[in-house]
Design an enzyme around this catalytic site. Structure first.
Site, PDB file in Angstrom:
ATOM      1  N   ASP A  69       4.940  -3.598 -10.360  1.00 32.44           N
ATOM      2  CA  ASP A  69       5.359  -2.191 -10.422  1.00 32.44           C
ATOM      3  C   ASP A  69       6.726  -2.151 -11.096  1.00 32.44           C
ATOM      4  O   ASP A  69       7.747  -2.445 -10.465  1.00 32.44           O
ATOM      5  CB  ASP A  69       5.472  -1.596  -9.016  1.00 32.44           C
ATOM      6  CG  ASP A  69       4.137  -1.490  -8.317  1.00 32.44           C
ATOM      7  OD1 ASP A  69       3.317  -0.661  -8.722  1.00 32.44           O
ATOM      8  OD2 ASP A  69       3.910  -2.251  -7.354  1.00 32.44           O
ATOM      9  N   ARG A  77      11.131  -4.336  -9.499  1.00 32.79           N
ATOM     10  CA  ARG A  77      11.010  -5.473  -8.591  1.00 32.79           C
ATOM     11  C   ARG A  77      11.937  -6.631  -8.937  1.00 32.79           C
ATOM     12  O   ARG A  77      12.209  -7.469  -8.079  1.00 32.79           O
ATOM     13  CB  ARG A  77       9.566  -5.994  -8.575  1.00 32.79           C
ATOM     14  CG  ARG A  77       8.500  -4.944  -8.289  1.00 32.79           C
ATOM     15  CD  ARG A  77       8.699  -4.251  -6.972  1.00 32.79           C
ATOM     16  NE  ARG A  77       7.546  -3.410  -6.642  1.00 32.79           N
ATOM     17  CZ  ARG A  77       7.523  -2.517  -5.673  1.00 32.79           C
ATOM     18  NH1 ARG A  77       8.607  -2.325  -4.934  1.00 32.79           N
ATOM     19  NH2 ARG A  77       6.446  -1.789  -5.432  1.00 32.79           N
ATOM     20  N   LYS A 168      -1.361   6.009 -12.902  1.00 32.30           N
ATOM     21  CA  LYS A 168      -1.612   6.169 -11.471  1.00 32.30           C
ATOM     22  C   LYS A 168      -1.004   7.486 -10.982  1.00 32.30           C
ATOM     23  O   LYS A 168      -0.107   8.029 -11.651  1.00 32.30           O
ATOM     24  CB  LYS A 168      -1.046   4.964 -10.692  1.00 32.30           C
ATOM     25  CG  LYS A 168       0.465   4.751 -10.851  1.00 32.30           C
ATOM     26  CD  LYS A 168       0.907   3.449 -10.212  1.00 32.30           C
ATOM     27  CE  LYS A 168       2.421   3.313 -10.217  1.00 32.30           C
ATOM     28  NZ  LYS A 168       2.874   2.021  -9.669  1.00 32.30           N
ATOM     29  N   HIS A 169      -1.524   8.080  -9.884  1.00 34.02           N
ATOM     30  CA  HIS A 169      -2.523   7.635  -8.933  1.00 34.02           C
ATOM     31  C   HIS A 169      -3.664   8.649  -8.963  1.00 34.02           C
ATOM     32  O   HIS A 169      -3.489   9.773  -8.471  1.00 34.02           O
ATOM     33  CB  HIS A 169      -1.944   7.581  -7.523  1.00 34.02           C
ATOM     34  CG  HIS A 169      -0.672   6.770  -7.408  1.00 34.02           C
ATOM     35  ND1 HIS A 169       0.560   7.237  -7.796  1.00 34.02           N
ATOM     36  CD2 HIS A 169      -0.460   5.526  -6.948  1.00 34.02           C
ATOM     37  CE1 HIS A 169       1.483   6.322  -7.557  1.00 34.02           C
ATOM     38  NE2 HIS A 169       0.896   5.264  -7.043  1.00 34.02           N
ATOM     39  N   HIS A 181       1.381   5.672   2.338  1.00 36.93           N
ATOM     40  CA  HIS A 181       1.784   4.371   2.864  1.00 36.93           C
ATOM     41  C   HIS A 181       1.705   4.353   4.388  1.00 36.93           C
ATOM     42  O   HIS A 181       1.533   3.291   4.994  1.00 36.93           O
ATOM     43  CB  HIS A 181       3.218   4.026   2.425  1.00 36.93           C
ATOM     44  CG  HIS A 181       3.330   3.681   0.976  1.00 36.93           C
ATOM     45  ND1 HIS A 181       3.493   4.630   0.003  1.00 36.93           N
ATOM     46  CD2 HIS A 181       3.294   2.478   0.341  1.00 36.93           C
ATOM     47  CE1 HIS A 181       3.561   4.035  -1.179  1.00 36.93           C
ATOM     48  NE2 HIS A 181       3.444   2.734  -0.999  1.00 36.93           N
ATOM     49  N   ASP A 255      -5.207   1.388  -4.989  1.00 34.28           N
ATOM     50  CA  ASP A 255      -3.848   1.143  -4.519  1.00 34.28           C
ATOM     51  C   ASP A 255      -3.957   0.053  -3.434  1.00 34.28           C
ATOM     52  O   ASP A 255      -5.061  -0.395  -3.092  1.00 34.28           O
ATOM     53  CB  ASP A 255      -3.240   2.440  -3.969  1.00 34.28           C
ATOM     54  CG  ASP A 255      -1.715   2.471  -4.086  1.00 34.28           C
ATOM     55  OD1 ASP A 255      -1.101   1.393  -4.203  1.00 34.28           O
ATOM     56  OD2 ASP A 255      -1.146   3.580  -4.053  1.00 34.28           O
TER      57      ASP A 255
END
Length: 335
Positions: A69, A77, A168-169, A181, A255
């Site tokens: 990501d 990241r 996405k998404h 999440h 996901d």
């Protein structure tokens, strides 16, 4: 490929830390996983992540599709070796599409040097006022035309320089009232509102040649299953809308299947089988390698019992093999 290898081609997995330990290698061999999702926990330096990926491929004897990501802003990241571009909201409000295409080109060159083959970006979600901040500044904005133009430019920049992009998404997370999440949300917009606002950026991404589309763990009663299935489990959305009506021929990803939205909907094995039935090519399981093994065993049982279609499995394997070949050919041609 044999059945176990084809099933492994469906699995995109995360590692617990920065090392290719004997236990990690054993799990990857057992499940034949061919795709890897890397996170900050896997990174200590640019040199380390590059060596980790090389060691994994040497030890496993196969090429890996390596994803990250790398959206910009708060979703980056890696701490070094990459340019830290602003969040999508800032970029969408200040930059022209040609500049965003150049951003994609820079990102692709930097990610390729680290051994990354897929950027799980851009978010093509159109933010709606009052929605949960899970998307927020990760979106290019609230104007679907602007989001579509920015996303298409980013995709062209990434893919013309050798890194696959992922829109996405699907079919749009920008109006979500709660963070998937943590819990399973519902977007209650009717079909005309979804078609007018949230689907155009995906259509633009497909026209721009996006290699991948990621779905969402969200219920869309007006588009999907009135019984309340999330897009993750909805053949009507994944096979019907995305694959058939919108004509997307690339790889379709879930996901992360470990997210809280799916926690009450079954075991990881059941979740993996249902997401496959819906039409996904790749199943993301981003933290727990024991859950990857559970998914692998459940998928193998489902194929052997003919609950899942082996012809579709082979087609998914072919899509992945083509993308891996394209990435390798680009690398060879750029030397």
């Amino acid at each position: 490929m044999e059945l176990d290898e084809l099933i492994g081609a469906r699995l995109a997995v995360g590692l617990p830390g920065p090392d290719a330990t004997d236990e990690v290698l054993a799990r990857l061999r057992e499940t034949h996983a061919q795709s890897l999702v890397v996170f900050t926990r896997n990174f200590t330096s640019a040199a380390q992540i590059t060596e980790l990926l090389k060691r994994l491929e040497r030890a496993l004897g196969r090429r890996l599709l390596v994803m990250v990501d790398h959206e910009g802003g708060r979703v980056i990241r890696f701490r070094e070796g990459v340019t830290r571009f602003p969040d999508a909201r800032t970029v969408g409000a200040t930059q022209r599409p040609d500049a965003i295409e150049r951003q994609g080109a820079v990102e692709a060159a930097e990610l390729r040097r680290l051994g990354i083959t897929v950027n799980l970006a851009p978010c093509v979600d159109v933010v709606v006022e009052g929605s949960d901040p899970v998307i927020g500044d990760r979106s290019y904005g609230s104007d679907p035309e602007r989001v579509a133009a920015c996303a298409a430019a980013r995709i062209r920049g990434l893919q013309s320089h050798g890194v696959a992009a992922c829109a996405k998404h699907f079919p749009g997370l920008g109006a979500v009232p709660r963070d998937p999440h943590a819990t399973l949300p519902t977007i209650a917009l009717d079909e005309p509102a979804m078609a007018r606002t949230h689907l155009p950026p995906f259509q633009a991404a497909i026209q721009a040649g996006a290699a991948m589309v990621m779905s969402s763990h969200v219920c869309y009663p007006a588009l999907g299953d009135p019984a309340g299935l999330p897009a993750t489990f909805s053949p009507r959305l994944i096979k019907g809308l995305l694959r058939e009506r919108l004509g997307f021929s690339g790889l379709i990803l879930t996901d992360d299947l470990e997210m809280g939205a799916l926690r009450t909907l079954g075991t990881m094995g059941e979740i993996a089988v249902r997401a496959t039935e819906a039409g996904h090519d790749l199943l993301l399981i981003c933290s727990d390698l024991s859950l990857v093994e559970e998914a692998f065993k459940a998928l193998r049982k489902a194929y052997k019992e003919n609950r899942l279609d082996t012809l579709e499995l082979k087609k998914s394997g072919q899509r992945l093999a083509k993308l891996l070949k394209d990435m390798v050919m680009f690398q060879l041609g750029s030397r």
